[in-house]
Design a protein around this motif. Structure first.
Motif, mmCIF file in Angstrom:
data_model
loop_
_atom_site.group_PDB
_atom_site.id
_atom_site.type_symbol
_atom_site.label_atom_id
_atom_site.label_comp_id
_atom_site.label_asym_id
_atom_site.label_seq_id
_atom_site.Cartn_x
_atom_site.Cartn_y
_atom_site.Cartn_z
ATOM 1 N N THR A 127 0.986 -1.290 -0.059
ATOM 2 C CA THR A 127 0.053 0.073 -0.086
ATOM 3 C C THR A 127 0.981 1.225 -0.015
ATOM 4 N N TYR A 128 2.020 1.062 -0.093
ATOM 5 C CA TYR A 128 3.232 2.082 0.089
ATOM 6 C C TYR A 128 3.060 3.178 -1.032
ATOM 7 N N ALA A 154 -3.191 2.718 3.122
ATOM 8 C CA ALA A 154 -3.984 1.826 4.341
ATOM 9 C C ALA A 154 -2.948 0.804 4.836
ATOM 10 N N ASP A 155 -3.430 0.655 5.767
ATOM 11 C CA ASP A 155 -2.376 -0.473 6.717
ATOM 12 C C ASP A 155 -2.356 -1.974 6.104
ATOM 13 N N PRO A 156 -1.274 -2.234 5.749
ATOM 14 C CA PRO A 156 -1.159 -3.570 5.183
ATOM 15 C C PRO A 156 -1.624 -4.684 6.020
ATOM 16 N N GLY A 157 -1.609 -4.673 7.205
ATOM 17 C CA GLY A 157 -2.287 -5.590 8.273
ATOM 18 C C GLY A 157 -3.902 -5.657 7.775
ATOM 19 N N ALA A 158 -4.475 -4.483 8.001
ATOM 20 C CA ALA A 158 -5.936 -4.411 7.406
ATOM 21 C C ALA A 158 -6.419 -4.926 6.385
ATOM 22 N N ASN A 188 11.502 -0.980 10.170
ATOM 23 C CA ASN A 188 10.098 -0.927 10.324
ATOM 24 C C ASN A 188 9.313 -1.668 9.241
ATOM 25 N N GLU A 192 6.531 -4.603 9.588
ATOM 26 C CA GLU A 192 5.328 -4.659 8.599
ATOM 27 C C GLU A 192 4.941 -6.076 8.174
ATOM 28 N N LYS A 195 4.038 -8.295 10.731
ATOM 29 C CA LYS A 195 2.441 -8.111 11.233
ATOM 30 C C LYS A 195 1.586 -8.770 10.148
#
Ligand SMILES: Nc1nc2c(ncn2[C@@H]2O[C@H](COP(=O)(O)OP(=O)(O)O)[C@@H](O)[C@H]2O)c(=O)[nH]1
Ligand SMILES: [Mg+2]
Length: 297
Positions: A127-128, A154-158, A188, A192, A195
């Motif tokens: 999502t970067y 958006a948060d990749p985990g989500a 970091n 990710e 995660k």
């Protein structure tokens, strides 16, 4: 297809040269030029010399047969099939630094499973960059797979959480997760990735069935350090060596096998959806020593 992967090595072994130290030196150098690590090249040539003496091999052609057998024995233990999950969907996590061929490889893998009757969902967890999800979207349409994506940033985990839920409700057989080309020095970004693995564990009760690291055959031994960093962060279950077309440096596969000992599951052979093959030792060794293609220079 793969041609001339080892062209410098086959060049040395061509003809009817007698086995002597000159020939063995040339061979060692050719191996190194094909991206076999210096250490491994030395070991291979020493072992080759001993074996050749013990079995009374007298010419370069005989030497080639012994070398083929040695390489086969080295790679064969790393030839493993792709895992399938105990319950649907099977989940493949795709990792690797920018530009190695992750997204293209996902398209190829998706295409293969899709054309074998599977329902495949891509999850755009890179999502970067906005363009990353767009690129995966284009491939999803081309190879007739579903895609779950969210807005950039958006948060990749989500995204992975939602993608897995969607795959479950659609009864998909296979989920393939695209991840950012996280620079391997950026802690970091590794966090990710961890995660994302935890999200898969939470939703499915197990980690991804494959965490595949894509390595670019044309970048030589740089890929080895990348692989170590990724392997420390998450448990890499298999490697895919992309871009083996158009390199005369097939020796990188031997170096990778020697130094990492991680199963090699797939190889990339071009930019088309069909340009994918399972890694098969016999086939690969045959391709390595293929003489009809590739440059001598
Ligand atoms: N020749 C060749 N090119 C490839 C292969 N796999 C990927 N590529 C190309 O490598 C470039 C980067 O690929 P991409 O999938 O965007 O890499 P990503 O950044 O890791 O997702 C693109 O131009 C691809 O077409 C392969 O097996 N062979
Ligand atoms: Mg990508």
């Amino acid at each position: 297809m793969l041609k001339g992967l080892f062209s410098k090595v086959t060049h040395v072994l061509r003809g009817t040269r007698k086995i002597d130290d000159d020939l063995l030196d040339d061979l060692e150098e050719a191996l190194v030029q094909a991206d076999v690590s210096a250490k491994l090249a030395m070991r291979l040539v020493e072992e080759l010399k001993t074996r050749a003496e013990n079995t009374h091999v007298e010419d370069a052609a005989g030497l080639e047969n012994v070398l083929r057998q040695m390489i086969h024995n080295m790679l064969r233990p790393l030839e493993k099939p792709l895992n399938t999950g105990p319950t649907a969907p099977t989940v493949f996590l795709i990792a690797g630094v920018n530009g190695v061929g992750k997204t293209t490889s996902i398209a190829k893998i998706g295409h293969w499973y899709r054309s074998h009757g599977n329902d495949v969902v891509f999850i755009a967890a890179d999502t970067y960059r906005a363009a990353a999800a767009d690129q995966l979207d284009v491939w999803a349409r081309r190879v007739n797979c579903d895609i779950v994506r969210q807005q950039p940033g958006a948060d990749p985990g989500a995204v992975v959480h939602d993608g897995l839920q969607a795959a479950l409700s659609r009864n998909a057989n296979l989920v393939i997760i695209d991840t950012a080309g996280r620079l391997h020095t950026k802690v970091n970004l590794m966090e990710e990735l961890k995660k994302v693995v935890r999200v898969v564990e939470r939703v499915l009760g197990r980690p991804p069935d494959e965490s595949l690291l894509i390595l670019d055959a044309t970048t030589g031994q740089n890929g080895l350090n990348q692989a170590r960093v990724f392997h420390e962060a998450i448990d890499i279950t298999g490697l895919m060596i992309a871009k083996l077309d158009g390199t005369a440096k097939g020796g990188i596969v031997l170096t990778i096998a020697d130094q990492l000992g991680i199963p090699i599951k797939l190889i990339g052979l071009g930019e088309k959806p069909e340009s994918l093959a399972l890694f098969e030792t016999r086939r690969f060794v045959a391709d390595l020593f293929e003489r009809n293609g590739g440059d001598e220079a």
